[in-house]
Enzyme design. Structure first.
Site, PDB file in Angstrom:
ATOM      1  CB  CYS A   1      91.894  47.365  76.909  1.00 15.98           C
ATOM      2  SG  CYS A   1      91.803  48.197  75.305  1.00 15.98           S
TER       3      CYS A   1
ATOM      4  CG  ASP B   1      74.980  15.766  25.879  1.00  9.98           C
ATOM      5  OD1 ASP B   1      73.960  15.365  26.471  1.00  9.98           O
ATOM      6  OD2 ASP B   1      74.949  16.694  25.042  1.00  9.98           O
TER       7      ASP B   1
ATOM      8  CE  LYS C   1      75.217  22.057  18.232  1.00  6.85           C
ATOM      9  NZ  LYS C   1      75.868  22.998  17.303  1.00  6.85           N
TER      10      LYS C   1
ATOM     11  CG  ASP D   1      80.968  30.693  27.723  1.00  4.34           C
ATOM     12  OD1 ASP D   1      80.420  31.279  26.775  1.00  4.34           O
ATOM     13  OD2 ASP D   1      82.120  30.230  27.648  1.00  4.34           O
TER      14      ASP D   1
END
Length: 1076
Positions: free
Chosen positions: A45, A387, A528, A777
């Protein structure tokens, strides 16, 4: 058209001409308002920009023209940036319009050949008037029509470059000429549209619409490696009209740094606070209290620990950032009309244990929200881990799968938010807003009736499960339920929905829904929740093997149906997605009272601390609402960036170069040996074993590098003895082996969830969720960051997930106890961030945050001592600070002011209100004096003495009325320490005020400091006191008795062995009165 010897260029809109000044040698000479020389950097352009703007746009911006969005090509002399390797060559603006020199000079480098060829086209088909002088200029003038001449354009519509020095020579087209002097350059602002200057009214109107239509038709999806479908055999684009830079190729997300007006004062205040903190301790240590040395020493130790904890907590918040995602770009890149979606598959894990504490209705709503998520249905697989092997959960999931056949199409049809029916129908909003479909009201009412009937069936199952039959539970066909013995049962897998299963009521396919209960046998350690999650990782790898995983708790439903797309904006980003191990979403909660007296929302952590970590290496993993990359969970290192080749220097003699090369070889050899020692499972060895090779032949996309580096023994030690699972770990893009049947995959899935599968493997050590802590975690995220991965914190405008929180005090303290116990276990393990992983990819400030997350339970000891000091000072008349001078008062005041200012600035850039911040401060004291203390002792007993403690699952709120459990109290020993501190301080205030009244006016001055100290403790424990005086059940008598008894014992002991009295006994003085 009279060009007056200036440059005429075509516009991107095809119906505009751009007239640009040129000097006598044909070079562009535009100047912006600030005096910078401009040039045309875009060949499409001809939009003019200055050289600094061009360099900045290539280096920091989108590397595209501001007007037509075409990617800038590299110009000769411009530094190379990312993406230039794919280009054929570079533009030479210095000789771009010097046609005489271009004719005489042939391209010397292969990279210049295409560009030179474009400037040397044959123009023999262009006729010129014979009366023109033929000695003026060669006729090879480029036409700015996408790099080639177009015969369909008339001669008067071509955009030609007419240098001024050929004005009296041969012209391609006859043009009127005047001898008037050239006009002065017209200033042009690049920020404005060219139509402002009068351009855009001439030609190419029809071609503009055709070009736009062609652009939309040929907009291609770009994958990580680029789109190979539109490349010819030579590696070039087949279609010249294919857009070089479109919206689908833009980044899928971007960082939003905190404005400097907010973050700069914050950092300055932190530094000033450090200086004042040093002055504070300098004064406190240099001025002991000799008549209360024990109190002074205790306070100094506590304050030093508080300062150390503050440093570990404060500096990870040094560079907070926010992020923004572009879902429309994700769709443009990976979803195209008429073609299958190329979004990556996602396996979603829902974990539950006890249906009595985790109501099946809540789990059902979570599952329904997953099945109705706004994502390709064939790319979603939901795994529910039971579980507890409860038949109630199994039957509830069966009912949920039936209701999902009606709920999922309803959500898809009307874009229901949230896609969880319980919370959708409880919304107190106008559900007709933005719903213009004529059948919506009728279908919504019908769906609500269906859901009420579904709730009745679920609640009926719960009522039936309250009484266990004598012959144990049996299934519909009469066979005993395999999970009647929770601690001894086989593994169970049931596919409720799937590709070959039932479709919805409209005949459409549904996402897969799979029930999983891993095998449990006596004598095995099951670890667990972490063990259950690792079982889901293996079984999902065998059945679906999606490259990305999402794990949510059973009470965390999807509140934003585009949550998966938000995560994919980071994971599937071609530039930065490969280094991301997980995308963590903040936790948001329903069912909490407006005041949130026990700080269940935890807003300060999620909106301040996590944003700070996102600016370093990423947030920590908080256990739910997290999208993982499967390869990161397998313990692989993050992909390393390829370093550029070493530069050679010719300025040194050859003998020196030889020496240097030999030393480099030695260093490289040493480094390679170190990497072989440190990286487990990465040694070069034999190829895959025969069974794996057979599977590998039928699987596309196996990472050959990874398979070559992993010998057979390491594969089995790392992942276990399952050929199907091991082959799936080598597929970075996911997928299951070709030619396998569902029956064979289910058989292998049962094998990988057996209780002995993890024996003598690295599961829980280097692979999957890491064992060794009840807060798996934090440990899992920490290991990933040590492998060099980074994480991302995503906060959508609409919360992605919402869950239920324990709103009564007892359950809240037990939840905090479990978190703190996990931190103590990590602190006392080999994975402690204080000494683990110093040669890994963990950044220093990220290590600070992990250290702060594991040492905070230790703060309970100095906190309890510090909260006891005010009462002791009031009872004894002593104080921890001597009479302060003006200098000391200034330091103390500055310290308090800086603490307040730091908190205010954090609330400002974090978007946290004052009430949430204050509740967080209060519960820090409540939890620190109760749960953290018990967690510290339990952790020491578990690690040192082997005495393990079983944590209880936090009860999830059911539909028993709004805030019905807020004032419910259950007996727990965690309530005794804060109640004791509260009573002692209240007694101390009463005694101190009484002594001041008896001793006269002079005693009130020293009393104010002690009273302020005591009121600080009482105000922080105020929510605890308010909760103890609940409306419904009142205060448990046992707590009052124990608290008063302990307070009395401590008070009597203090009076009996007061260390501040003289050793010779009480000194009696003769009064001045004559008694005779």
């Amino acid at each position: 058209m009279d060009t007056k010897g200036r440059l005429v260029a075509g516009s991107h809109n095809r119906n505009e001409f751009v007239l640009i000044n040129a000097d006598e040698i044909g070079k562009m000479k535009l100047r912006s308002r600030d005096g910078e020389q401009q040039f045309v950097a875009c060949n499409e352009c001809a939009f003019p920009v200055c050289r600094p703007c061009y360099e900045y746009e290539r280096r920091e911006g989108n590397q595209a023209c501001p007007q037509c969005k075409t990617r800038y090509k590299r110009i000769k002399g411009s530094p190379q940036v990312e993406g230039d390797d794919d280009e054929d060559g570079f533009d030479d603006l210095e000789h771009e319009f010097d046609y005489n020199s271009n004719v005489q000079r042939a391209p010397q480098q292969p990279g210049e050949a295409p560009f030179a060829g474009r400037l040397h086209r044959s123009a023999s088909n262009i006729t010129t008037p014979s009366e023109m002088d033929s000695s003026g200029l060669d006729t090879e003038i480029p036409l700015l029509t996408y790099g080639q001449e177009d015969d369909t354009i008339s001669a008067d519509k071509h955009a030609l470059i007419i240098p001024p020095y050929i004005s009296r020579g041969k012209r391609v087209h006859p043009m009127p000429y005047t001898d008037s002097p050239s006009l002065p350059p017209r200033p042009m602002d690049p920020k404005k549209d060219l139509a402002v200057y009068g351009y855009g009214t001439v030609a190419w109107k029809e071609r503009k619409e055709e070009w736009k239509k062609k652009q939309n038709e040929k907009l291609q999806v770009v994958k990580h490696e680029g789109d190979k479908g539109w490349l010819s055999n030579t590696g070039e684009l087949d279609d010249p009209d294919l857009p070089k830079m479109d919206e689908g190729r833009q980044p899928l997300s971007r960082k939003l740094p905190i404005p400097s007006s907010k973050i700069s004062p914050y950092r300055i205040i932190i530094l000033v606070r450090l200086v004042i903190l040093g002055l504070f301790f300098h004064y406190r240590i240099r001025h002991p209290v000799h008549d209360a040395y024990g109190l002074w020493l205790t306070s100094i130790i506590c304050e030093i620990w508080f300062a150390v904890s503050w440093i570990f907590d404060q500096f990870p918040k040094w560079c907070p950032i926010e992020r923004e995602t572009y879902l429309d770009r994700l769709s443009l890149r990976y979803e195209k009309d008429g073609k299958p979606s190329e979004l990556a598959a996602v396996d979603i894990y829902v974990s539950t244990v006890d249906p009595m504490k985790e109501p099946p209705l809540i789990t059902a709503n979570t599952v329904l929200s997953i099945l109705a998520v706004d994502y390709p249905l064939d790319q979603v697989t939901c795994y529910v881990s039971d579980d507890g092997a409860a038949m109630l959960t199994f039957e509830a999931l069966s009912e949920t799968s039936e209701f999902a056949r009606k709920w999922v199409p309803f959500c898809k049809k009307f874009n229901i938010e949230p896609p969880a029916p319980e919370w959708y129908f409880l919304q107190k909003v106008d559900y007709l807003k933005d719903k213009v479909h004529p059948t919506f009201v009728r279908e919504r009412r019908a769906m609500k009736r269906e859901y009420e009937e579904f709730k009745v069936r679920i609640n009926g199952l719960v009522a039936t499960a309250q009484k266990v039959p004598e012959e144990d539970w049996t299934m519909q066909d009469g066979t005993p339920w395999p999970g009647n013995n929770v601690r001894d049962h086989p593994g169970m897998i049931q596919v409720f929905l799937g590709q070959n299963g039932p479709h919805d009521v409209e005949g459409n396919e549904l996402p897969r829904l799979i029930y999983v209960s891993r095998e449990k046998r006596p004598g095995y350690e099951h670890h667990k929740k972490a063990g259950a999650m690792n079982s889901l990782v293996r079984v999902s790898a065998v059945i679906s093997n999606a490259p990305y995983l999402l794990n949510v708790d059973c009470d965390h439903y999807i509140n934003n149906s585009k949550a998966l797309r938000e995560a994919m904006c980071f994971m599937m980003d071609p530039t930065s997605g490969k280094n991301i191990c997980y995308v963590q979403f903040p936790q948001r909660f329903d069912g909490i009272d407006r005041h949130d007296r026990y700080s269940n929302r935890n807003v300060v952590f999620f909106d301040i601390n996590m944003k700070g970590l996102d600016g370093i290496q990423g947030p920590i993993y908080v256990g739910t609402g997290c999208v993982f990359r499967r390869q990161a969970l397998y313990g692989f290192d993050a992909p390393k960036k390829k370093k550029p080749p070493a530069k050679t220097c010719n300025c040194l003699p050859s003998w020196c170069c030889c020496c240097c090369s030999e030393s480099r070889k030695k260093n490289r050899k040493g480094k390679s040996e170190d990497t072989k020692k440190t990286s487990k499972g990465r040694e070069i060895s034999t190829p895959l074993p025969a069974p794996l090779n057979n599977i590998e032949e039928g699987v596309e996309g196996i990472d050959s590098e990874k398979s070559a580096l992993m010998p057979r023994i390491n594969l089995e030690k790392k992942f276990g003895q399952s050929p199907v699972f091991i082959s799936s770990t080598l597929l970075e893009e996911g997928g299951v082996p070709l030619g396998t049947t569902s029956a064979s995959l289910l058989k292998e899935a049962i094998h990988v969830i057996s209780c002995g599968y993890e024996d003598k493997t690295e599961w829980g050590k280097e692979v999957g969720w890491i064992y060794g802590s009840v807060t798996e975690d934090i440990l899992t995220g920490f290991k990933m960051h040590c492998h060099g991965w980074r994480s991302v914190y995503c906060i959508p405008k609409r919360p992605a997930f919402k869950g239920s929180a324990p709103i009564n005090l007892s359950d809240r303290l037990h939840q905090v106890l479990r978190w703190a116990l996990g931190s103590v276990e990590i602190l006392l393990s080999k994975h402690c961030p204080i000494w683990y992983g110093y040669r890994s990819g963990l950044k220093p400030l990220e290590r600070f945050s992990y250290i702060a997350s594991v040492i905070y339970p230790l703060t309970s000891l100095p906190l309890i001592a510090y909260c006891t000091l005010p009462a002791v000072c009031l009872l004894t008349g002593k104080f921890i600070v001597p009479e302060i001078s003006n200098y000391a008062s200034i330091v103390f005041m500055a310290m308090f002011i800086l603490i307040a200012v730091t908190s205010i600035l954090e609330m400002q850039w974090g978007g946290v209100n004052l009430d949430d911040w204050w509740r967080n401060e209060q519960f820090w004291v409540i939890g620190g004096t109760s749960s953290h203390l018990f967690a510290l002792f339990q952790g020491l007993l578990k690690v040192l003495a082997g005495v393990s403690t079983n944590f209880t699952v936090t009860s999830k709120a059911a539909d028993d009325g709004e805030f019905s459990d807020l004032y419910l109290f259950k007996w727990t020993s965690l309530l005794i320490p804060p109640m004791t501190l509260l009573i002692i301080n209240i007694i101390g205030v009463i005694v101190g005020v009484s002594d001041a009244i008896n001793n006269g006016y002079e005693s009130w001055g020293p009393l104010f400091g002690k009273l302020f100290f005591a009121f600080w403790v009482i105000v922080h424990l105020h929510p605890f006191l308010k909760g103890m005086m609940g409306k419904q059940n009142g205060l448990p008598t046992i707590i009052v008795v124990w608290s008063i008894l302990l307070a009395s014992i401590f008070s009597l002991l203090w009076v009996r062995i007061n260390p501040f009295l003289a050793k010779g006994g009480i000194v009696l003085e003769v009064c001045g009165l004559d008694c005779d």
